[in-house]
Design an enzyme around this catalytic site. Sequence first.
Site, PDB file in Angstrom:
ATOM      1  N   THR A 181      63.048  59.551  61.525  1.00 36.31           N
ATOM      2  CA  THR A 181      63.835  58.620  62.616  1.00 36.31           C
ATOM      3  C   THR A 181      65.526  58.867  62.079  1.00 36.31           C
ATOM      4  O   THR A 181      65.849  59.384  61.173  1.00 36.31           O
ATOM      5  CB  THR A 181      63.463  56.997  62.541  1.00 36.31           C
ATOM      6  OG1 THR A 181      63.809  56.787  61.162  1.00 36.31           O
ATOM      7  CG2 THR A 181      62.149  57.012  62.725  1.00 36.31           C
ATOM      8  N   PHE A 187      81.635  56.906  45.058  1.00 36.96           N
ATOM      9  CA  PHE A 187      80.633  57.214  46.144  1.00 36.96           C
ATOM     10  C   PHE A 187      79.266  58.130  45.318  1.00 36.96           C
ATOM     11  O   PHE A 187      79.463  59.217  45.195  1.00 36.96           O
ATOM     12  CB  PHE A 187      81.136  57.924  47.113  1.00 36.96           C
ATOM     13  CG  PHE A 187      79.863  57.944  48.337  1.00 36.96           C
ATOM     14  CD1 PHE A 187      79.549  57.121  48.918  1.00 36.96           C
ATOM     15  CD2 PHE A 187      79.502  59.337  48.500  1.00 36.96           C
ATOM     16  CE1 PHE A 187      78.541  57.217  50.181  1.00 36.96           C
ATOM     17  CE2 PHE A 187      78.638  59.706  49.429  1.00 36.96           C
ATOM     18  CZ  PHE A 187      78.070  58.399  50.172  1.00 36.96           C
ATOM     19  N   HIS A 232      67.184  56.664  61.034  1.00 33.95           N
ATOM     20  CA  HIS A 232      67.587  55.322  60.101  1.00 33.95           C
ATOM     21  C   HIS A 232      68.629  55.966  58.822  1.00 33.95           C
ATOM     22  O   HIS A 232      69.535  55.586  58.568  1.00 33.95           O
ATOM     23  CB  HIS A 232      66.373  54.915  59.511  1.00 33.95           C
ATOM     24  CG  HIS A 232      66.556  53.447  58.980  1.00 33.95           C
ATOM     25  ND1 HIS A 232      66.082  52.464  59.957  1.00 33.95           N
ATOM     26  CD2 HIS A 232      66.935  52.966  58.016  1.00 33.95           C
ATOM     27  CE1 HIS A 232      66.343  51.273  59.427  1.00 33.95           C
ATOM     28  NE2 HIS A 232      66.858  51.456  58.058  1.00 33.95           N
ATOM     29  N   PHE A 264      72.266  50.780  51.623  1.00 33.47           N
ATOM     30  CA  PHE A 264      73.030  49.981  52.778  1.00 33.47           C
ATOM     31  C   PHE A 264      73.674  48.743  52.122  1.00 33.47           C
ATOM     32  O   PHE A 264      74.797  48.489  52.567  1.00 33.47           O
ATOM     33  CB  PHE A 264      72.052  49.769  53.870  1.00 33.47           C
ATOM     34  CG  PHE A 264      72.671  49.062  55.130  1.00 33.47           C
ATOM     35  CD1 PHE A 264      73.340  49.998  56.048  1.00 33.47           C
ATOM     36  CD2 PHE A 264      72.998  47.773  55.401  1.00 33.47           C
ATOM     37  CE1 PHE A 264      74.073  49.342  56.860  1.00 33.47           C
ATOM     38  CE2 PHE A 264      73.749  47.069  56.314  1.00 33.47           C
ATOM     39  CZ  PHE A 264      74.387  48.100  57.135  1.00 33.47           C
ATOM     40  N   ARG A 319      69.115  66.658  41.859  1.00 35.91           N
ATOM     41  CA  ARG A 319      70.338  66.167  41.537  1.00 35.91           C
ATOM     42  C   ARG A 319      70.292  64.999  40.562  1.00 35.91           C
ATOM     43  O   ARG A 319      71.421  64.088  40.573  1.00 35.91           O
ATOM     44  CB  ARG A 319      71.016  66.011  42.748  1.00 35.91           C
ATOM     45  CG  ARG A 319      71.283  67.356  43.504  1.00 35.91           C
ATOM     46  CD  ARG A 319      71.562  67.234  44.941  1.00 35.91           C
ATOM     47  NE  ARG A 319      71.947  68.370  45.618  1.00 35.91           N
ATOM     48  CZ  ARG A 319      71.194  69.365  45.949  1.00 35.91           C
ATOM     49  NH1 ARG A 319      69.789  69.164  45.647  1.00 35.91           N
ATOM     50  NH2 ARG A 319      71.678  70.447  46.582  1.00 35.91           N
TER      51      ARG A 319
HETATM   52  C1  DLZ Z   1      65.134  51.052  55.707  1.00 33.12           C
HETATM   53  C2  DLZ Z   1      65.554  52.230  54.384  1.00 33.12           C
HETATM   54  C3  DLZ Z   1      65.165  53.595  54.733  1.00 33.12           C
HETATM   55  C4  DLZ Z   1      64.273  53.983  55.848  1.00 33.12           C
HETATM   56  N1  DLZ Z   1      65.336  54.500  53.814  1.00 33.12           N
HETATM   57  C5  DLZ Z   1      66.106  54.242  52.704  1.00 33.12           C
HETATM   58  C6  DLZ Z   1      66.608  55.435  51.971  1.00 33.12           C
HETATM   59  O1  DLZ Z   1      66.188  56.455  51.928  1.00 33.12           O
HETATM   60  N2  DLZ Z   1      67.322  54.978  50.829  1.00 33.12           N
HETATM   61  C7  DLZ Z   1      67.548  53.661  50.594  1.00 33.12           C
HETATM   62  O2  DLZ Z   1      68.506  53.501  49.664  1.00 33.12           O
HETATM   63  N3  DLZ Z   1      67.325  52.677  51.418  1.00 33.12           N
HETATM   64  C8  DLZ Z   1      66.516  52.890  52.483  1.00 33.12           C
HETATM   65  N4  DLZ Z   1      66.330  51.879  53.351  1.00 33.12           N
HETATM   66  C9  DLZ Z   1      66.692  50.604  53.087  1.00 33.12           C
HETATM   67  C10 DLZ Z   1      68.250  50.447  53.472  1.00 33.12           C
HETATM   68  O3  DLZ Z   1      68.991  50.707  52.527  1.00 33.12           O
HETATM   69  C11 DLZ Z   1      68.343  48.830  53.639  1.00 33.12           C
HETATM   70  O4  DLZ Z   1      67.981  48.337  52.313  1.00 33.12           O
HETATM   71  C12 DLZ Z   1      67.652  48.201  54.642  1.00 33.12           C
HETATM   72  O5  DLZ Z   1      67.774  48.593  56.014  1.00 33.12           O
HETATM   73  C13 DLZ Z   1      67.883  46.338  54.773  1.00 33.12           C
HETATM   74  O6  DLZ Z   1      69.329  46.411  55.012  1.00 33.12           O
END
Ligand code: DLZ
Length: 161
Positions: free
Chosen positions: A93, A120, A95, A64, A134
Site C-alpha cells: 500500500t 535523519f 503507507h 512516523f 545497511r
Molecule cells: C503502520 C506502519 C507500517 C505499515 N510500516 C512501517 C514501517 O515499515 N516502518 C515503521 O517504522 N513503521 C511502520 N508503521 C508504523 C508507523 O510508523 C506508525 O507507528 C503508525 O502509523 C502509528 O502512527
Amino acid sequence: MATKDLSAYDINSVPSAENMRFGVVVAEWNWEITSALANGAVDTLKKHGATDENISVKYVPGTFELPLGGQYFAELDNVDAVILLGCVIQGDTRHFDYICEGVTQGTKDLNLKYNKPFIFGVLTTNNEQQALDRAGGKLGNKGDEAAVTAIKMVALQQSFK
Ligand code: DLZ
C-alpha cells in the site's frame, strides 16, 4: 543502487565527541534492523569519545513517531544533537510514502525550529534484505553514519561560538 560501505569514513576527520551530549530515538517497527542501527550509532559515538552518561536512548513505536520523540528531547533534555533511527520497508500500500513523507518533513522542521542537529537515520528500502545490508550488513551500518554526522554537526555549531 548504493555500492559503498556506509560506515567507511576517515576516522581522523571526525572531531572528539568527549563533551557532547546526544539523544537517540529508535523506532520499534522492524526491530531487528533498528536495534542494529542503534547499536551502531551508540558504538560510534563512544568510539569518538562520548560517554555513556552523555548518550540517552529512547524508543517510539514507529518511524512516523520519530520527530515527536526528537521534539521531546529538544524541549525536555539538554542534548547537543538528536539521532533519529528507523526503517520503513515498502509494502503493498501507499503507507510507505506517507510515513517517509512525515518523518522527512518532520525531521527537517525540527532542525530549523530548534537550531540543533536532528540526524535523519532512517532506512527507506524496497525490501528487508536491502535494510539488513545497511544495518550492519554488507553495506555497513547507517547508524554509524548517523552518529558521525551528529558529531560533525555539533562541532560545526560549536565552531560559531
Ligand atoms: C503502520 C506502519 C507500517 C505499515 N510500516 C512501517 C514501517 O515499515 N516502518 C515503521 O517504522 N513503521 C511502520 N508503521 C508504523 C508507523 O510508523 C506508525 O507507528 C503508525 O502509523 C502509528 O502512527
